[in-house]
Design a protein around this motif. Structure first.
Motif, PDB file in Angstrom:
ATOM      1  N   THR A 207      32.251  82.229  83.848  1.00 37.26           N
ATOM      2  CA  THR A 207      33.221  81.222  84.272  1.00 37.26           C
ATOM      3  C   THR A 207      33.885  81.632  85.579  1.00 37.26           C
ATOM      4  O   THR A 207      34.101  80.790  86.477  1.00 37.26           O
ATOM      5  CB  THR A 207      34.282  81.033  83.185  1.00 37.26           C
ATOM      6  OG1 THR A 207      33.655  80.757  81.947  1.00 37.26           O
ATOM      7  CG2 THR A 207      35.217  79.887  83.520  1.00 37.26           C
ATOM      8  N   ASP A 220      39.267  76.419  83.197  1.00 37.57           N
ATOM      9  CA  ASP A 220      38.168  77.012  82.430  1.00 37.57           C
ATOM     10  C   ASP A 220      38.281  78.526  82.414  1.00 37.57           C
ATOM     11  O   ASP A 220      38.053  79.181  81.386  1.00 37.57           O
ATOM     12  CB  ASP A 220      36.826  76.603  83.029  1.00 37.57           C
ATOM     13  CG  ASP A 220      36.497  75.145  82.768  1.00 37.57           C
ATOM     14  OD1 ASP A 220      37.138  74.555  81.887  1.00 37.57           O
ATOM     15  OD2 ASP A 220      35.608  74.612  83.444  1.00 37.57           O
ATOM     16  N   TYR A 415      27.365  77.317  74.669  1.00 37.81           N
ATOM     17  CA  TYR A 415      27.320  78.213  75.829  1.00 37.81           C
ATOM     18  C   TYR A 415      26.139  77.850  76.737  1.00 37.81           C
ATOM     19  O   TYR A 415      26.259  77.845  77.976  1.00 37.81           O
ATOM     20  CB  TYR A 415      27.202  79.655  75.351  1.00 37.81           C
ATOM     21  CG  TYR A 415      27.183  80.669  76.467  1.00 37.81           C
ATOM     22  CD1 TYR A 415      28.343  81.010  77.147  1.00 37.81           C
ATOM     23  CD2 TYR A 415      25.988  81.290  76.857  1.00 37.81           C
ATOM     24  CE1 TYR A 415      28.322  81.947  78.170  1.00 37.81           C
ATOM     25  CE2 TYR A 415      25.957  82.217  77.884  1.00 37.81           C
ATOM     26  CZ  TYR A 415      27.129  82.542  78.529  1.00 37.81           C
ATOM     27  OH  TYR A 415      27.109  83.451  79.558  1.00 37.81           O
ATOM     28  N   TYR A 418      26.972  74.713  78.645  1.00 35.86           N
ATOM     29  CA  TYR A 418      27.915  74.961  79.733  1.00 35.86           C
ATOM     30  C   TYR A 418      27.237  75.679  80.889  1.00 35.86           C
ATOM     31  O   TYR A 418      27.465  75.368  82.070  1.00 35.86           O
ATOM     32  CB  TYR A 418      29.091  75.794  79.218  1.00 35.86           C
ATOM     33  CG  TYR A 418      30.039  76.208  80.305  1.00 35.86           C
ATOM     34  CD1 TYR A 418      30.905  75.294  80.903  1.00 35.86           C
ATOM     35  CD2 TYR A 418      30.069  77.538  80.743  1.00 35.86           C
ATOM     36  CE1 TYR A 418      31.773  75.686  81.922  1.00 35.86           C
ATOM     37  CE2 TYR A 418      30.938  77.933  81.744  1.00 35.86           C
ATOM     38  CZ  TYR A 418      31.782  77.004  82.329  1.00 35.86           C
ATOM     39  OH  TYR A 418      32.631  77.412  83.342  1.00 35.86           O
ATOM     40  N   TYR A 425      33.976  73.702  79.688  1.00 31.80           N
ATOM     41  CA  TYR A 425      34.187  74.969  78.973  1.00 31.80           C
ATOM     42  C   TYR A 425      35.002  74.786  77.699  1.00 31.80           C
ATOM     43  O   TYR A 425      34.974  75.644  76.825  1.00 31.80           O
ATOM     44  CB  TYR A 425      34.881  75.980  79.890  1.00 31.80           C
ATOM     45  CG  TYR A 425      34.766  77.385  79.365  1.00 31.80           C
ATOM     46  CD1 TYR A 425      33.557  78.076  79.418  1.00 31.80           C
ATOM     47  CD2 TYR A 425      35.854  78.017  78.756  1.00 31.80           C
ATOM     48  CE1 TYR A 425      33.428  79.349  78.908  1.00 31.80           C
ATOM     49  CE2 TYR A 425      35.732  79.303  78.254  1.00 31.80           C
ATOM     50  CZ  TYR A 425      34.519  79.958  78.320  1.00 31.80           C
ATOM     51  OH  TYR A 425      34.397  81.220  77.813  1.00 31.80           O
TER      52      TYR A 425
END
Length: 467
Positions: A207, A220, A415, A418, A425
């Motif tokens: 991130t 995020d 995950y 994303y 997120y």
């Protein structure tokens, strides 16, 4: 011949000796054919003398085996219970000593001068040596059973104390095993949290990289940071709880907490299969039930002791030895003996003391009978609770495992989505948090299953060596 006639005259009285204690009947408790919380029935066999066995070995954990062995040797709780049993056994021997005569021996040597002005002294003073060697015997004739009932009560108290010792030993074993199960549950949670921290750290790094590239928002990054920090904080919380549990185990086995440690272990011990047995086995095996019954028996005997006070107490004495004023004490015919006195003592008026003592002993019996029933009811409740817990936790474990596995798959999918830019997120954070909580819940259920197995062993009074 005179002595023989006296002893012969006493024989009918001795043979007529009786006990004032009521006839004893063990408390009747009707056990159901089977426990409500378990299906099936197995006929019970007498098991009151069966060894409880090293039941904890069913967990297959050498560390637990070692802890139980150390607790047996060094626990102050068990040492205190053993000391109480020794006291009760000694008290029983003290009471039993009254069943046999008390024999004593003595010797006396003195030099005396007798005045010449004594009666029939002829005005001549006399100085002489006096030597006496002899012994005596005293014996209370237990015609009304006072001594025998006192001995019976003391022996029953000793048997109750022995059962208390067995109960203390079983409780200690269960406490050690329960604390160890909690410790290993915390170890498993700590291992899970460390793995989660590694996963959360990778997500946070991803991130942060995407944030630098302008793909992810600062929100995020903060969400990832929050999830990571929460997991790290939980590791510290689990470590604190583990330390307290480790100190608890140290106290149970008689070790100093400062010098005691148990190496962490990531996995839980194997889950044993503990047979529930039958209700009749419960009544035969529980040491606390046996202790309660023996105390009723002792109270019944003490009623006889109290009632015997209404009758005379008879004591027989016997003395004998040698006496001389010269040196040839034993070789010359200077022996003496005496049979008696045969004394009787009866209380004619005591202001109602004996009546009150009989009432007190009967009330004690009633109290202990009620305590016995309470003990039996409590034992059945504990057994039913433990059986129900084992059954329901087994079902809960299956469902919780499915939930944990599904949550883990969802976390991985979230995950991946994303990472590929298919979702925000928030979806990852939600999935990761749900997965961690589901996995921790599964470990908690597995720990509770171990503890429920231990509780079942304790509730059933232990398992036999063949279980």
């Amino acid at each position: 011949m005179g002595v023989d006639r006296r002893i012969t005259a006493l024989l009918p009285m001795i043979l007529a000796a009786c006990s004032m204690a009521p006839d004893y009947h063990p408390p009747e408790t009707t056990a159901p054919a089977t426990f409500k919380e378990v299906a099936g029935w197995t006929a019970a066999q007498p098991m009151d003398a069966a060894p409880r066995g090293a039941w904890w070995e069913a967990f297959g954990d050498p560390v637990l085996d070692d802890l139980e062995a150390r607790a047996e040797k060094a626990s102050p709780t068990l040492a205190a219970a053993l000391a109480r049993y020794d006291q009760a056994s000694a008290a029983a021997r003290v009471e039993a000593s009254d069943l046999i005569p008390t024999i004593s021996a003595g010797a006396d040597a003195s030099r005396r001068r007798v005045s010449g002005n004594r009666f029939q002294g002829n005005g001549n003073a006399v100085t002489y040596n006096d030597y006496v060697v002899g012994g005596s015997l005293d014996y209370e004739l237990d015609l009304w059973g006072r001594i025998r009932n006192s001995v019976t009560a003391a022996r029953a108290d000793a048997q109750a104390s022995e059962a208390d010792l067995a109960s203390a030993r079983l409780s200690l074993q269960a406490l050690v095993a329960d604390a160890y199960a909690r410790l290993r549950g915390l170890d498993a949670q700590a291992a899970l949290l460390r793995q989660s921290v590694e996963a959360f750290d990778r997500a946070y790094s991803l991130t942060a990289t995407r944030r630098k590239g302008g793909i992810a928002s600062g929100m995020d990054v903060n969400r990832a940071r929050t999830t990571l920090s929460n997991a790290r904080a939980q590791i510290s919380a689990v470590a604190n709880e583990r330390a307290a549990t480790e100190h608890e185990i140290a106290a149970l086995i008689g070790a100093m907490a400062s010098d005691f440690s148990i190496a962490p272990q990531d996995s839980l011990p194997q889950m044993p299969t503990i047979p529930a047995g039958t209700p009749s086995e419960l009544l035969q095996r529980r040491p606390d039930i046996a202790a309660a019954e023996r105390r009723i028996y002792a109270a019944n005997a003490r009623i006889g002791v109290a009632k015997a006070a209404y009758f005379p107490s008879l004591t027989l004495g016997l003395t004998g030895g040698w006496e001389t004023t010269r040196g040839d004490l034993i070789s010359s015919p200077n022996s003496f003996w005496g049979l008696g006195p045969l004394s009787a003592l009866v209380t004619l008026f005591d202001g109602g003391r004996r009546n009150a003592q009989v009432k007190m002993s009967r009330a004690e019996y009633d109290e202990l009978a009620a305590a016995y029933r309470e003990t039996v009811l409590g034992a059945f409740r504990q057994a039913e609770d433990a059986i129900a817990a084992n059954r329901h936790l087994a079902t809960q474990s299956v469902d919780q495992r499915d939930a944990a596995q599904a949550a883990e798959r969802t976390s991985k999918i979230a995950y991946s989505r994303y990472r590929d830019g298919a979702s925000d997120y928030l979806e990852v954070v939600t999935a990761q948090t749900d997965a961690l909580e589901a996995q921790r819940a599964f470990l908690a259920v597995e720990t509770d299953r171990m503890r429920a197995s231990i509780a079942l062993v304790k509730a059933m009074g232990g398992t036999t060596s063949g279980a």
